[in-house]
Design a protein around this motif. Structure first.
Motif, PDB file in Angstrom:
ATOM      1  N   LYS A   3      35.428  51.888  95.810  1.00  0.00           N
ATOM      2  CA  LYS A   3      34.551  51.823  94.640  1.00  0.00           C
ATOM      3  C   LYS A   3      33.731  53.094  94.509  1.00  0.00           C
ATOM      4  N   TYR A   4      33.255  53.600  95.615  1.00  0.00           N
ATOM      5  CA  TYR A   4      32.484  54.841  95.603  1.00  0.00           C
ATOM      6  C   TYR A   4      33.326  55.982  95.031  1.00  0.00           C
ATOM      7  N   ASN A   5      34.523  56.126  95.513  1.00  0.00           N
ATOM      8  CA  ASN A   5      35.388  57.212  95.056  1.00  0.00           C
ATOM      9  C   ASN A   5      35.847  57.021  93.620  1.00  0.00           C
ATOM     10  N   LEU A   6      35.980  55.796  93.185  1.00  0.00           N
ATOM     11  CA  LEU A   6      36.356  55.531  91.801  1.00  0.00           C
ATOM     12  C   LEU A   6      35.228  55.963  90.863  1.00  0.00           C
ATOM     13  N   ASP A   7      33.988  55.785  91.315  1.00  0.00           N
ATOM     14  CA  ASP A   7      32.838  56.178  90.502  1.00  0.00           C
ATOM     15  C   ASP A   7      32.605  57.682  90.497  1.00  0.00           C
ATOM     16  N   GLU A   8      33.078  58.350  91.511  1.00  0.00           N
ATOM     17  CA  GLU A   8      32.908  59.797  91.621  1.00  0.00           C
ATOM     18  C   GLU A   8      34.140  60.496  91.082  1.00  0.00           C
ATOM     19  N   ILE A   9      33.950  61.596  90.424  1.00  0.00           N
ATOM     20  CA  ILE A   9      35.090  62.425  90.024  1.00  0.00           C
ATOM     21  C   ILE A   9      35.235  63.459  91.128  1.00  0.00           C
TER      22      ILE A   9
ATOM     23  N   LYS B 233      49.955  56.786  87.820  1.00  0.00           N
ATOM     24  CA  LYS B 233      49.049  56.434  88.920  1.00  0.00           C
ATOM     25  C   LYS B 233      48.638  54.971  88.816  1.00  0.00           C
ATOM     26  N   LEU B 234      48.335  54.537  87.613  1.00  0.00           N
ATOM     27  CA  LEU B 234      47.950  53.144  87.420  1.00  0.00           C
ATOM     28  C   LEU B 234      49.109  52.212  87.779  1.00  0.00           C
ATOM     29  N   THR B 235      50.310  52.556  87.367  1.00  0.00           N
ATOM     30  CA  THR B 235      51.492  51.759  87.709  1.00  0.00           C
ATOM     31  C   THR B 235      51.697  51.724  89.218  1.00  0.00           C
ATOM     32  N   LEU B 236      51.497  52.854  89.868  1.00  0.00           N
ATOM     33  CA  LEU B 236      51.648  52.901  91.322  1.00  0.00           C
ATOM     34  C   LEU B 236      50.599  52.033  92.021  1.00  0.00           C
ATOM     35  N   LEU B 237      49.398  51.972  91.467  1.00  0.00           N
ATOM     36  CA  LEU B 237      48.374  51.090  92.030  1.00  0.00           C
ATOM     37  C   LEU B 237      48.747  49.624  91.817  1.00  0.00           C
ATOM     38  N   PHE B 238      49.348  49.305  90.675  1.00  0.00           N
ATOM     39  CA  PHE B 238      49.818  47.933  90.462  1.00  0.00           C
ATOM     40  C   PHE B 238      50.914  47.577  91.469  1.00  0.00           C
ATOM     41  N   LEU B 239      51.745  48.541  91.796  1.00  0.00           N
ATOM     42  CA  LEU B 239      52.791  48.325  92.799  1.00  0.00           C
ATOM     43  C   LEU B 239      52.163  48.017  94.159  1.00  0.00           C
ATOM     44  N   VAL B 240      51.181  48.819  94.556  1.00  0.00           N
ATOM     45  CA  VAL B 240      50.496  48.580  95.837  1.00  0.00           C
ATOM     46  C   VAL B 240      49.848  47.200  95.826  1.00  0.00           C
TER      47      VAL B 240
ATOM     48  N   GLU C 279      41.183  60.070  92.198  1.00  0.00           N
ATOM     49  CA  GLU C 279      42.167  60.666  91.289  1.00  0.00           C
ATOM     50  C   GLU C 279      42.207  59.981  89.928  1.00  0.00           C
ATOM     51  N   CYS C 280      41.508  58.885  89.771  1.00  0.00           N
ATOM     52  CA  CYS C 280      41.491  58.165  88.494  1.00  0.00           C
ATOM     53  C   CYS C 280      40.569  58.908  87.532  1.00  0.00           C
ATOM     54  N   LYS C 281      41.126  59.394  86.440  1.00  0.00           N
ATOM     55  CA  LYS C 281      40.344  60.245  85.545  1.00  0.00           C
ATOM     56  C   LYS C 281      40.025  59.618  84.190  1.00  0.00           C
ATOM     57  N   ASN C 282      40.730  58.559  83.763  1.00  0.00           N
ATOM     58  CA  ASN C 282      40.427  58.034  82.431  1.00  0.00           C
ATOM     59  C   ASN C 282      39.772  56.659  82.500  1.00  0.00           C
ATOM     60  N   ALA C 283      38.972  56.365  81.483  1.00  0.00           N
ATOM     61  CA  ALA C 283      38.141  55.157  81.471  1.00  0.00           C
ATOM     62  C   ALA C 283      38.973  53.877  81.462  1.00  0.00           C
ATOM     63  N   GLU C 284      40.083  53.859  80.735  1.00  0.00           N
ATOM     64  CA  GLU C 284      40.905  52.648  80.675  1.00  0.00           C
ATOM     65  C   GLU C 284      41.472  52.306  82.053  1.00  0.00           C
ATOM     66  N   SER C 285      42.018  53.297  82.724  1.00  0.00           N
ATOM     67  CA  SER C 285      42.554  53.071  84.067  1.00  0.00           C
ATOM     68  C   SER C 285      41.445  52.637  85.011  1.00  0.00           C
ATOM     69  N   LYS C 286      40.307  53.286  84.893  1.00  0.00           N
ATOM     70  CA  LYS C 286      39.194  52.988  85.786  1.00  0.00           C
ATOM     71  C   LYS C 286      38.770  51.526  85.676  1.00  0.00           C
ATOM     72  N   SER C 287      38.692  50.991  84.460  1.00  0.00           N
ATOM     73  CA  SER C 287      38.272  49.588  84.310  1.00  0.00           C
ATOM     74  C   SER C 287      39.311  48.638  84.900  1.00  0.00           C
ATOM     75  N   GLN C 288      40.584  48.954  84.766  1.00  0.00           N
ATOM     76  CA  GLN C 288      41.633  48.108  85.344  1.00  0.00           C
ATOM     77  C   GLN C 288      41.611  48.175  86.871  1.00  0.00           C
ATOM     78  N   ILE C 289      41.344  49.357  87.391  1.00  0.00           N
ATOM     79  CA  ILE C 289      41.269  49.512  88.851  1.00  0.00           C
ATOM     80  C   ILE C 289      40.039  48.791  89.400  1.00  0.00           C
TER      81      ILE C 289
ATOM     82  N   ALA D 182      51.546  62.313  90.461  1.00  0.00           N
ATOM     83  CA  ALA D 182      51.874  61.541  89.265  1.00  0.00           C
ATOM     84  C   ALA D 182      50.877  61.773  88.127  1.00  0.00           C
ATOM     85  N   THR D 183      51.324  61.454  86.912  1.00  0.00           N
ATOM     86  CA  THR D 183      50.433  61.481  85.744  1.00  0.00           C
ATOM     87  C   THR D 183      49.458  60.310  85.851  1.00  0.00           C
ATOM     88  N   GLN D 184      48.411  60.325  85.050  1.00  0.00           N
ATOM     89  CA  GLN D 184      47.422  59.245  85.087  1.00  0.00           C
ATOM     90  C   GLN D 184      48.056  57.884  84.808  1.00  0.00           C
ATOM     91  N   GLU D 185      48.981  57.827  83.852  1.00  0.00           N
ATOM     92  CA  GLU D 185      49.629  56.556  83.525  1.00  0.00           C
ATOM     93  C   GLU D 185      50.461  56.043  84.707  1.00  0.00           C
TER      94      GLU D 185
END
Length: 162
Positions: free
Chosen positions: A104-110, A37-44, A72-82, A32-35
């Motif tokens: 959290k570890y993986n979210l902080d790491e690219i 991915k965030l929606t899919l995380l909201f679904l989960v 897989e989270c690459k943009n700052a806006e998504s990262k803060s919501q996650i 999925a695209t970054q946008e």
């Protein structure tokens, strides 16, 4: 939001297929695209929040795949919501602390480093061993009780010769 809730309700009807659903979700998430991915995380999130009272199937299934997906989270806006979502999961104890820490570890790491991949695989194996150990212990307890309460002399029609 309404679409997420409708899909979540539908998914929750298939609790017995949670591992298959989680794997299909992961495959879709990775493509999925970054946008999206965030929606899919909201679904989960919706599935987890509404189904955890009914059983651990979805928490267990997604607990094994979400840590690896967080990188897989690459943009700052998504990262803060996650990060906010993870804080909520942590405060509500949706997952064990080590799983939240892994996310959290993986979210902080690219991208994940090789050591962490091995660590999460090791944690998965440990969870599986604990499950088997518990089942084995229960079987041994039942067997021991059965052996203690069985009258072997009568069970095999053995008569003692005096």
């Amino acid at each position: 939001q309404e679409s997420i809730e409708k899909v979540s309700v539908w998914i929750q009807q298939y609790r017995d297929q949670a591992p298959v659903i989680a794997q299909a979700w992961k495959n879709f998430y990775l493509e999925a695209t970054q946008e999206k991915k965030l929606t899919l995380l909201f679904l989960v999130n919706d599935v987890l929040q509404h189904s955890k009272r009914k059983g651990p199937q979805f928490v267990d299934a997604f607990g094994h795949i979400l840590p690896k997906c967080m990188s897989e989270c690459k943009n700052a806006e998504s990262k803060s919501q996650i990060e906010r979502m993870l804080d909520i999961w942590e405060s509500r104890e949706v997952f064990h602390k080590h799983i939240i820490s892994a996310m959290k570890y993986n979210l902080d790491e690219i991208g994940m480093d090789e050591t962490y991949v091995k660590l999460t695989d090791l944690m998965d194996s440990l969870d599986l061993l604990r499950s088997h150990e518990k089942k084995s212990s229960e079987v041994l307890t039942k067997l021991s009780h059965r052996l203690d309460t069985t009258d072997f002399a009568n069970a095999f029609n053995v008569t003692s010769k005096s």
